[in-house]
Design an enzyme around this catalytic site. Structure first.
Site, short mmCIF file in Angstrom:
data_model
loop_
_atom_site.label_atom_id
_atom_site.label_comp_id
_atom_site.label_asym_id
_atom_site.label_seq_id
_atom_site.Cartn_x
_atom_site.Cartn_y
_atom_site.Cartn_z
N CYS A 22 39.36 39.01 43.01
CA CYS A 22 40.06 39.64 44.13
C CYS A 22 41.57 39.74 43.90
O CYS A 22 42.17 40.81 44.05
CB CYS A 22 39.75 38.90 45.43
N HIS B 47 40.62 34.85 49.58
CA HIS B 47 40.24 36.22 49.24
C HIS B 47 41.33 37.17 49.69
O HIS B 47 41.96 36.97 50.73
CB HIS B 47 38.92 36.61 49.92
N ASN C 45 38.46 46.13 47.67
CA ASN C 45 38.55 44.74 47.20
C ASN C 45 37.48 44.43 46.18
O ASN C 45 36.42 45.05 46.16
CB ASN C 45 38.46 43.76 48.36
#
Length: 327
Positions: free
Chosen positions: A242, A290, A302
Site C-alpha cells: 500500500c 493502510h 490502493n
C-alpha cells in the site's frame, strides 16, 4: 417349546441389530468451509500481515537512520582516538623531559602503556606529575572522557542496530506465516468459492480522474498500476504494497515520501474528508496500517492485499482514519 422361544428371541435380536445398524448415520463427507467464515479469517490474516508489513517498513527506515548514525559515530570515535594518541605522545615526551627522582621502571610503564585509562592512572601517581604542566594533564583527561562518551554512544547504536534487525526478521516471519495460512484457507475452498473471495471488493474499471498540478502525475501513475500484484514490501514496477504504491506515485510528481503508511501520515497537512481532492492520501485502521490515494467520487486507488492486488475501492471500504495532502 423352550427351544422355540430361544429361536424367536435370537431371530428378533438379529433383526434389531440389522435395523439398528441401518439407523446409525454414516460418517458424512467433510463439509466445505463456510465462505463467510473463511472470508472473515482471510481478511483478518491479510490485515495482520499488512500491519506487520508496515511495521517492517518502519523498521527498515529506522535501520537506515541507525546505520547512518553508527557510521558517523564510528568515524567520530576514530578521530577522537587519533586526538588522544597525540595528547598521550605529548604527555610522554613531557615525562621524559621533566622526570627526576623516579625509578626507571615507573617511567617505562608510563611510556609503553597502551591502555589510556591505565596510562592516566600511572601518570597521576608519579611525583614528576607535580612538576608537569597541569594543563597538559587536564587535556589528556578531557580527551579520554570524550573518547569514553563516543565509545558508549557507538556501542548503544550498535545494540539498536542489532535489535532492529531482529525486529525485521520477526515481522517478516509474521507476514510469511499469515500469508501462508490465508493461502491454505483459500485452497480448501472449491474453485468458484475461492474466486468469489479473491475477486471480492468494490473493483471498478479505471477511468479518467480529474486532477491538476503535481497531483495529476501522482494519480495518473497510481491508476496505471491497477491490476498489478500486491507484494509485501514491494514498490514496483510489477508489484506494490500500500505505501509502496503511494510513495512511487508521488515520486512521479517530485515528492519524496517514506515507504511507510504511518510515516506518510506525517508527510503533509491533514485534510478534512469534506475537502478531499484527487491525489490526497487516505489512511485506515488504528494504529494506521493502510494507505490509499483518493481519486474523487468517494473512490480510492490502493494496493489492497495479495488476493486483490492494486484496485479501485470505495473510500469507506475500510475503517477510515484521516487524509493528508503531500507536497
Amino acid at each position: 417349546m423352550l427351544n422355540g422361544r430361544k429361536r424367536l428371541i435370537t431371530a428378533l435380536s438379529g433383526l434389531a441389530l440389522v435395523v439398528g445398524v441401518g439407523l446409525v448415520p454414516s460418517t458424512p463427507a467433510q463439509a466445505e468451509p463456510d465462505i463467510d467464515t473463511v472470508q472473515a479469517r482471510v481478511d483478518r490474516l491479510y490485515h495482520q500481515a499488512e500491519q506487520a508489513s508496515e511495521r517492517y517498513n518502519d523498521a527498515r527506515l529506522e535501520l537506515r537512520d541507525l546505520t547512518r548514525d553508527l557510521k558517523a559515530l564510528e568515524a567520530d570515535q576514530g578521530r577522537q582516538d587519533d586526538r588522544l594518541d597525540v595528547v598521550q605522545e605529548q604527555v610522554q615526551q613531557s615525562v621524559v623531559r621533566q622526570y627526576e627522582g623516579e625509578s626507571l621502571s615507573s617511567v617505562g610503564q608510563v611510556l609503553v602503556s597502551d591502555d589510556p585509562g591505565k596510562f592516566l592512572s600511572q601518570l597521576s601517581t608519579m611525583s614528576a606529575f607535580n612538576d608537569m604542566q597541569s594543563q597538559m594533564f587536564d587535556d589528556y583527561a578531557t580527551e579520554l572522557k570524550a573518547l569514553d562518551i563516543r565509545r558508549t554512544a557507538t556501542e548503544k547504536r550498535q545494540a539498536q542496530v542489532t535489535a532492529t534487525k531482529k525486529q525485521l526478521a520477526a515481522e517478516k516471519a509474521t507476514i510469511d506465516t499469515n500469508l501462508a495460512e490465508a493461502k491454505s484457507l483459500l485452497g480448501k475452498l472449491k474453485a468458484e468459492a475461492r474466486e468469489a473471495i479473491v475477486s471480492r471488493g468494490d473493483v471498478r474499471t479505471p477511468a479518467s480522474v480529474p486532477a491538476s498540478g503535481r497531483a495529476a502525475a501522482a494519480v495518473q501513475y497510481a491508476m496505471a498500476q491497477v491490476g498489478k500484484a500486491y507484494v509485501y514490501g514491494a514498490a514496483g514496477p510489477n508489484a506494490f504494497d500500500c505505501s509502496g504504491l503511494t510513495m512511487m506515485a508521488w515520486a512521479q510528481a517530485g515528492v519524496a515520501l517514506p515507504h511507510s503508511s504511518s510515516a506518510q501520515y506525517s508527510s503533509g497537512p491533514h485534510i478534512a474528508e469534506s475537502d478531499l481532492m484527487p491525489g490526497d492520501l487516505v489512511f485506515y485502521y488504528s494504529p494506521i496500517s493502510h494507505v490509499g490515494m483518493y481519486i474523487g467520487n468517494g473512490m480510492i486507488v490502493n494496493a489492497l492485499n495479495p488476493s486483490a492486488g492494486v484496485q479501485v475501492s470505495s473510500l469507506h471500504s475500510m475503517p477510515y482514519v484521516g487524509a493528508v495532502r503531500p507536497g
